[in-house]
Design an enzyme around this catalytic site. Structure first.
Site, mmCIF file in Angstrom:
data_model
loop_
_atom_site.group_PDB
_atom_site.id
_atom_site.type_symbol
_atom_site.label_atom_id
_atom_site.label_comp_id
_atom_site.label_asym_id
_atom_site.label_seq_id
_atom_site.Cartn_x
_atom_site.Cartn_y
_atom_site.Cartn_z
ATOM 1 C CG HIS A 61 50.022 0.187 -47.998
ATOM 2 N ND1 HIS A 61 50.324 1.512 -48.409
ATOM 3 C CD2 HIS A 61 49.670 -0.281 -46.503
ATOM 4 C CE1 HIS A 61 49.549 2.431 -47.259
ATOM 5 N NE2 HIS A 61 49.782 1.105 -46.218
ATOM 6 C CD GLU A 82 46.742 0.526 -44.176
ATOM 7 O OE1 GLU A 82 47.212 0.458 -43.287
ATOM 8 O OE2 GLU A 82 46.958 0.317 -45.478
ATOM 9 C CB SER A 124 45.886 8.140 -38.860
ATOM 10 O OG SER A 124 45.946 9.576 -39.519
ATOM 11 C CD GLU A 148 52.037 4.520 -48.763
ATOM 12 O OE1 GLU A 148 53.147 3.685 -48.119
ATOM 13 O OE2 GLU A 148 51.182 5.281 -47.193
ATOM 14 N N GLY A 160 48.525 8.336 -42.924
ATOM 15 C CA GLY A 160 49.759 9.268 -42.902
ATOM 16 C C GLY A 160 48.730 10.991 -42.396
HETATM 17 P P1 PGA Z 1 49.870 5.743 -40.731
HETATM 18 O O1 PGA Z 1 49.656 4.918 -41.655
HETATM 19 O O2 PGA Z 1 49.511 5.336 -39.289
HETATM 20 O O3 PGA Z 1 50.900 6.804 -40.863
HETATM 21 O O4 PGA Z 1 48.536 6.267 -40.845
HETATM 22 C C1 PGA Z 1 49.271 3.407 -41.945
HETATM 23 C C2 PGA Z 1 49.805 2.482 -43.201
HETATM 24 O O5 PGA Z 1 49.881 3.037 -44.260
HETATM 25 O O6 PGA Z 1 49.809 1.203 -42.798
#
Ligand code: PGA
Length: 256
Positions: A100, A172, A218, A102, A178
């Site tokens: 991911h 993504e 999002s 992050e 986010g």
């Molecule tokens: P989000 O996150 O829907 O809050 O943008 C998606 C994700 O990080 O998998």
């Protein structure tokens, strides 16, 4: 025909108590439609690791699959703070999100780590959901395809065509996560199409046609339908909107 996969990624949210409440609210809305949903989609919740046992219990007897947000590639050993595939599987975890953004950006996970984790998941017959995506800076420098293809190439190194139906890719775009800024269905399809072509080259057309490619960033009850209408968007990885029973249920039921 590829089955859709719609996954809720709770990230570092919801304690065990909150999770139980959330799952009860979600099941009240989703369970009555479970057999209809099961015809064309898999639905999945990925809670924080420590919350997995509570969620496993709360999901008993449901059609939901259970996912983890990360794992180590070794089965055990001196890796403080990590968990392994066998530990997750003991609680009924069948899917694992890998790489991911992050994890890549905050915890400096490399493509090499991602590749080891994808191979470990496959070895343990788990479904790896391998995330790829460009930053805003990379998009503005017209490097989206180059970056995503590099992540694909390195992440799937030594992964054979036989894994095509198991492996899941999640596109993504980092700038959409986010932020409330979703990629348009057209922007997403363009990258999903390029990912499919990459898989064609890697595994051959018929194997590549089996791989599910999710969109994440999002996703909401308002934009899920238009995203899923695109030919190479096979589902969604949902963060923020998966934290409330109503919005999560609406997304899981999209188009059904
Ligand atoms: P989000 O996150 O829907 O809050 O943008 C998606 C994700 O990080 O998998």
């Amino acid at each position: 025909m590829r089955r859709k996969l719609i996954a809720g990624n709770w990230k570092m949210n919801l304690s065990a108590i909150e999770a139980r409440e959330m799952i009860a609210g979600l099941r009240a809305q989703v369970d009555p439609m479970a057999s209809r949903l099961a015809k064309d989609r898999d639905i999945l919740i990925a809670p924080a690791t420590v919350v997995i046992p509570a969620v496993a219990q709360a999901l008993a007897g449901s059609s939901f699959a259970l996912g983890a947000q990360n794992m180590h590639w070794e089965d055990n050993g001196a890796f403080t703070g990590e968990v392994s595939a066998p530990m997750l599987k003991a609680f009924g975890v069948t899917h694992v999100i890998i790489g991911h953004s992050e994890r890549r950006h905050v915890f400096f996970e490399t493509d090499e780590f991602v590749n080891k984790k994808v191979k470990a998941a496959l070895k343990h017959r788990m479904v790896p959901i391998m995330c790829v995506g460009e930053t805003l800076q990379e998009r503005e420098a017209s490097k989206t395809i180059e970056i995503v293809m590099r992540q694909m190439d390195n992440g799937l190194s030594e992964v054979p065509a036989e894994a095509a139906a198991t492996v899941v890719i999640a596109y993504e775009p980092v700038w959409a996560i986010g932020t409330g800024k979703t990629a348009t269905p057209e922007q997403a399809q363009l990258v999903h199409g390029a990912i499919r072509e990459f898989l064609d080259d890697l595994w051959g057309k018929s194997a590549a046609a089996e791989t599910r490619i999710l969109y994440g960033g999002s996703v909401t009850p308002d934009n899920i339908d238009s995203l899923l209408a695109k030919p190479d968007i096979d589902g969604a990885l949902v963060g923020g909107a998966s934290l409330k029973p109503d919005s999560c249920a609406k997304i899981f039921r999209s188009g059904a």
